[in-house]
Write a protein that holds these residues in place. Structure first.
Motif, PDB file in Angstrom:
ATOM      1  N   ALA A 109       0.830  -1.221   0.000  1.00 46.05           N
ATOM      2  CA  ALA A 109       0.000   0.000   0.000  1.00 46.05           C
ATOM      3  C   ALA A 109       0.864   1.271   0.000  1.00 46.05           C
ATOM      4  O   ALA A 109       2.095   1.201   0.096  1.00 46.05           O
ATOM      5  CB  ALA A 109      -0.988   0.004   1.171  1.00 46.05           C
ATOM      6  N   ALA A 110       0.204   2.415  -0.082  1.00 49.92           N
ATOM      7  CA  ALA A 110       0.907   3.701  -0.189  1.00 49.92           C
ATOM      8  C   ALA A 110       1.661   3.994   1.114  1.00 49.92           C
ATOM      9  O   ALA A 110       1.299   3.460   2.171  1.00 49.92           O
ATOM     10  CB  ALA A 110      -0.112   4.805  -0.467  1.00 49.92           C
ATOM     11  N   TYR A 137       5.678   0.612  -2.686  1.00 43.96           N
ATOM     12  CA  TYR A 137       6.120   1.284  -3.916  1.00 43.96           C
ATOM     13  C   TYR A 137       7.638   1.417  -3.967  1.00 43.96           C
ATOM     14  O   TYR A 137       8.181   2.444  -4.356  1.00 43.96           O
ATOM     15  CB  TYR A 137       5.411   2.634  -4.064  1.00 43.96           C
ATOM     16  CG  TYR A 137       3.927   2.432  -4.312  1.00 43.96           C
ATOM     17  CD1 TYR A 137       3.427   2.284  -5.609  1.00 43.96           C
ATOM     18  CD2 TYR A 137       3.035   2.305  -3.249  1.00 43.96           C
ATOM     19  CE1 TYR A 137       2.073   2.039  -5.840  1.00 43.96           C
ATOM     20  CE2 TYR A 137       1.684   2.064  -3.466  1.00 43.96           C
ATOM     21  CZ  TYR A 137       1.212   1.941  -4.761  1.00 43.96           C
ATOM     22  OH  TYR A 137      -0.116   1.694  -4.990  1.00 43.96           O
ATOM     23  N   LEU A 162       0.037  -5.884  -2.220  1.00 41.92           N
ATOM     24  CA  LEU A 162       0.456  -5.193  -3.451  1.00 41.92           C
ATOM     25  C   LEU A 162      -0.630  -5.266  -4.524  1.00 41.92           C
ATOM     26  O   LEU A 162      -0.420  -4.804  -5.635  1.00 41.92           O
ATOM     27  CB  LEU A 162       1.733  -5.840  -4.011  1.00 41.92           C
ATOM     28  CG  LEU A 162       2.965  -5.865  -3.097  1.00 41.92           C
ATOM     29  CD1 LEU A 162       4.098  -6.630  -3.761  1.00 41.92           C
ATOM     30  CD2 LEU A 162       3.404  -4.441  -2.766  1.00 41.92           C
ATOM     31  N   GLY A 163      -1.781  -5.863  -4.169  1.00 40.22           N
ATOM     32  CA  GLY A 163      -2.817  -6.115  -5.170  1.00 40.22           C
ATOM     33  C   GLY A 163      -2.524  -7.428  -5.879  1.00 40.22           C
ATOM     34  O   GLY A 163      -1.378  -7.852  -5.979  1.00 40.22           O
ATOM     35  N   ALA A 164      -3.616  -8.093  -6.326  1.00 41.01           N
ATOM     36  CA  ALA A 164      -3.468  -9.368  -7.033  1.00 41.01           C
ATOM     37  C   ALA A 164      -3.381  -9.079  -8.534  1.00 41.01           C
ATOM     38  O   ALA A 164      -4.068  -8.186  -9.010  1.00 41.01           O
ATOM     39  CB  ALA A 164      -4.664 -10.266  -6.725  1.00 41.01           C
ATOM     40  N   ARG A 166       0.019  -9.186  -8.503  1.00 41.84           N
ATOM     41  CA  ARG A 166       1.405  -8.777  -8.241  1.00 41.84           C
ATOM     42  C   ARG A 166       1.937  -9.421  -6.957  1.00 41.84           C
ATOM     43  O   ARG A 166       3.054  -9.916  -6.916  1.00 41.84           O
ATOM     44  CB  ARG A 166       1.460  -7.246  -8.126  1.00 41.84           C
ATOM     45  CG  ARG A 166       2.869  -6.715  -7.949  1.00 41.84           C
ATOM     46  CD  ARG A 166       2.900  -5.210  -7.769  1.00 41.84           C
ATOM     47  NE  ARG A 166       2.709  -4.491  -9.013  1.00 41.84           N
ATOM     48  CZ  ARG A 166       1.644  -3.757  -9.310  1.00 41.84           C
ATOM     49  NH1 ARG A 166       0.682  -3.617  -8.441  1.00 41.84           N
ATOM     50  NH2 ARG A 166       1.533  -3.152 -10.459  1.00 41.84           N
ATOM     51  N   GLY A 188      -6.086  -5.040  -1.215  1.00 39.97           N
ATOM     52  CA  GLY A 188      -6.217  -3.686  -0.687  1.00 39.97           C
ATOM     53  C   GLY A 188      -6.625  -3.650   0.782  1.00 39.97           C
ATOM     54  O   GLY A 188      -7.122  -2.617   1.258  1.00 39.97           O
ATOM     55  N   ARG A 221     -12.694   0.816 -11.594  1.00 45.29           N
ATOM     56  CA  ARG A 221     -12.733  -0.631 -11.416  1.00 45.29           C
ATOM     57  C   ARG A 221     -13.614  -1.336 -12.439  1.00 45.29           C
ATOM     58  O   ARG A 221     -13.638  -2.555 -12.504  1.00 45.29           O
ATOM     59  CB  ARG A 221     -13.292  -0.974 -10.037  1.00 45.29           C
ATOM     60  CG  ARG A 221     -12.290  -0.851  -8.954  1.00 45.29           C
ATOM     61  CD  ARG A 221     -12.866  -1.367  -7.654  1.00 45.29           C
ATOM     62  NE  ARG A 221     -11.860  -1.375  -6.638  1.00 45.29           N
ATOM     63  CZ  ARG A 221     -11.053  -2.407  -6.403  1.00 45.29           C
ATOM     64  NH1 ARG A 221     -11.170  -3.516  -7.078  1.00 45.29           N
ATOM     65  NH2 ARG A 221     -10.141  -2.335  -5.465  1.00 45.29           N
ATOM     66  N   ARG A 224     -12.167  -4.069 -14.529  1.00 52.42           N
ATOM     67  CA  ARG A 224     -11.869  -5.302 -13.799  1.00 52.42           C
ATOM     68  C   ARG A 224     -13.134  -6.102 -13.554  1.00 52.42           C
ATOM     69  O   ARG A 224     -13.122  -7.328 -13.583  1.00 52.42           O
ATOM     70  CB  ARG A 224     -11.214  -4.955 -12.452  1.00 52.42           C
ATOM     71  CG  ARG A 224      -9.874  -4.288 -12.635  1.00 52.42           C
ATOM     72  CD  ARG A 224      -9.340  -3.763 -11.339  1.00 52.42           C
ATOM     73  NE  ARG A 224      -9.516  -4.703 -10.242  1.00 52.42           N
ATOM     74  CZ  ARG A 224      -8.873  -4.607  -9.095  1.00 52.42           C
ATOM     75  NH1 ARG A 224      -8.020  -3.636  -8.906  1.00 52.42           N
ATOM     76  NH2 ARG A 224      -9.090  -5.463  -8.149  1.00 52.42           N
TER      77      ARG A 224
HETATM   78  N1  UDP Z   1      -0.152  -1.452  -4.378  1.00 49.26           N
HETATM   79  C1  UDP Z   1       1.157  -1.434  -3.921  1.00 49.26           C
HETATM   80  N2  UDP Z   1       2.178  -1.382  -4.834  1.00 49.26           N
HETATM   81  C2  UDP Z   1       1.955  -1.361  -6.176  1.00 49.26           C
HETATM   82  C3  UDP Z   1       0.608  -1.388  -6.630  1.00 49.26           C
HETATM   83  C4  UDP Z   1      -0.429  -1.459  -5.690  1.00 49.26           C
HETATM   84  O1  UDP Z   1       1.405  -1.476  -2.721  1.00 49.26           O
HETATM   85  O2  UDP Z   1       2.914  -1.308  -6.932  1.00 49.26           O
HETATM   86  C5  UDP Z   1      -1.229  -1.505  -3.382  1.00 49.26           C
HETATM   87  C6  UDP Z   1      -2.256  -0.385  -3.477  1.00 49.26           C
HETATM   88  O3  UDP Z   1      -1.773   0.770  -2.821  1.00 49.26           O
HETATM   89  C7  UDP Z   1      -3.432  -1.031  -2.776  1.00 49.26           C
HETATM   90  C8  UDP Z   1      -3.301  -2.511  -3.149  1.00 49.26           C
HETATM   91  O4  UDP Z   1      -1.967  -2.667  -3.592  1.00 49.26           O
HETATM   92  O5  UDP Z   1      -3.282  -0.905  -1.377  1.00 49.26           O
HETATM   93  C9  UDP Z   1      -4.226  -2.934  -4.282  1.00 49.26           C
HETATM   94  O6  UDP Z   1      -5.502  -2.816  -3.877  1.00 49.26           O
HETATM   95  P1  UDP Z   1      -6.696  -3.346  -4.778  1.00 49.26           P
HETATM   96  O7  UDP Z   1      -7.935  -3.125  -3.996  1.00 49.26           O
HETATM   97  O8  UDP Z   1      -6.581  -2.808  -6.151  1.00 49.26           O
HETATM   98  O9  UDP Z   1      -6.311  -4.891  -4.856  1.00 49.26           O
HETATM   99  P2  UDP Z   1      -7.216  -6.169  -4.784  1.00 49.26           P
HETATM  100  O10 UDP Z   1      -7.730  -6.219  -3.354  1.00 49.26           O
HETATM  101  O11 UDP Z   1      -8.292  -6.011  -5.796  1.00 49.26           O
HETATM  102  O12 UDP Z   1      -6.207  -7.242  -5.101  1.00 49.26           O
END
Ligand code: UDP
Length: 243
Positions: A109-110, A137, A162-164, A166, A188, A221, A224
């Protein structure tokens, strides 16, 4: 109850409590384990991306994170006991971990969010040990020092947000080197725990409309979400081929 395969992805037939005791077993064993919380979008992507499907099927625990996976399991004649979402599993593991002295590390996350998420977990689960946090990041050149920091912190459970997909690829690439007993992709969830993103109200969740709520709040979204009808069609095709 046996495991089920949704579009070729293994999903473990476990309740939330069952998932927590499986994780406790991983920690007792001490060797590295990968936990995946699977939703329809990633299940569909994985059926077209063999490398991702291999990562999922090699994972030691795959839970049904999403109404779509539960629906698919029913259609395929191998129903699952209940939804086990990433956020519910984090909360249940934090409760158990506070009692048992498990150390947690939050990566993703950020900047600032993982720290806020950790503080919230510690407020809700007094005694919980957070061994470290890091934002998601980093540049590729910064990853080796993160790996060293995680190894030095020796967490029992590493949460990777990091999100799925990734996070799934990242865990698969680094699990052995990290040597953590449990590494789990949490999407997230840190944003939700830190209060940066609201989860849908309970009644929306009960109606299985969480996806609609998220699209309305974050219109980006929508692309997706288009994976959902494709996922459903593919599942119906798989059910017909079986039937
Ligand atoms: N994120 C991150 N690094 C990256 C890209 C995304 O830490 O390079 C984080 C982003 O800040 C968020 C999470 O990954 O906290 C992705 O959340 P999202 O809800 O899109 O993911 P999901 O729950 O659908 O996998």
């Amino acid at each position: 109850m046996s495991n089920c395969y949704v579009l070729g992805n293994r999903v473990d037939a476990l309740t939330l409590a069952g998932a927590v005791s499986r994780v406790a077993g991983f920690i007792a064993a001490g060797t590295p384990h990968h936990v995946v919380t699977l939703n329809a979008e990633i299940a569909y992507r994985a059926c077209r991306e063999p490398g991702l499907q291999a990562v999922i099927n090699r994972a030691h625990l795959v839970t049904a994170d999403g109404a779509g996976i539960l629906w698919a399991a029913r259609k395929l004649g191998t129903p699952l006991p209940e939804r086990v979402t990433g956020i519910d599993l984090i909360q249940a593991l934090a409760a158990e971990g506070a009692r048992r002295g498990w150390r947690f590390f939050l990566y993703g996350a950020a900047p600032g969010v993982a720290g806020e998420a950790a503080a919230r977990l510690q407020r809700e689960h007094p005694g919980l040990t957070v061994a470290g946090t890091c934002h998601g990041y980093l540049t590729p050149g910064e990853i080796p020092s993160l790996v060293e920091a995680i190894k030095a912190a020796r967490p029992h459970i590493l949460l990777v947000g990091l999100g799925a997909p990734r996070q799934e690829y990242w865990i698969a690439a680094h699990l052995e080197e990290l040597g953590v007993p449990v590494a789990m992709g949490v999407g997230g969830s840190f944003d939700v725990l830190a209060g940066r993103v609201q989860r849908a109200p309970a009644w929306v969740q009960r109606l299985n409309l969480e996806w609609l709520y998220r699209v309305l709040r974050e219109p980006a979204r929508v692309k997706r979400t288009l994976a959902l009808p494709k996922f459903m069609l593919a599942v119906l095709r798989q059910a017909r081929e079986r039937g």
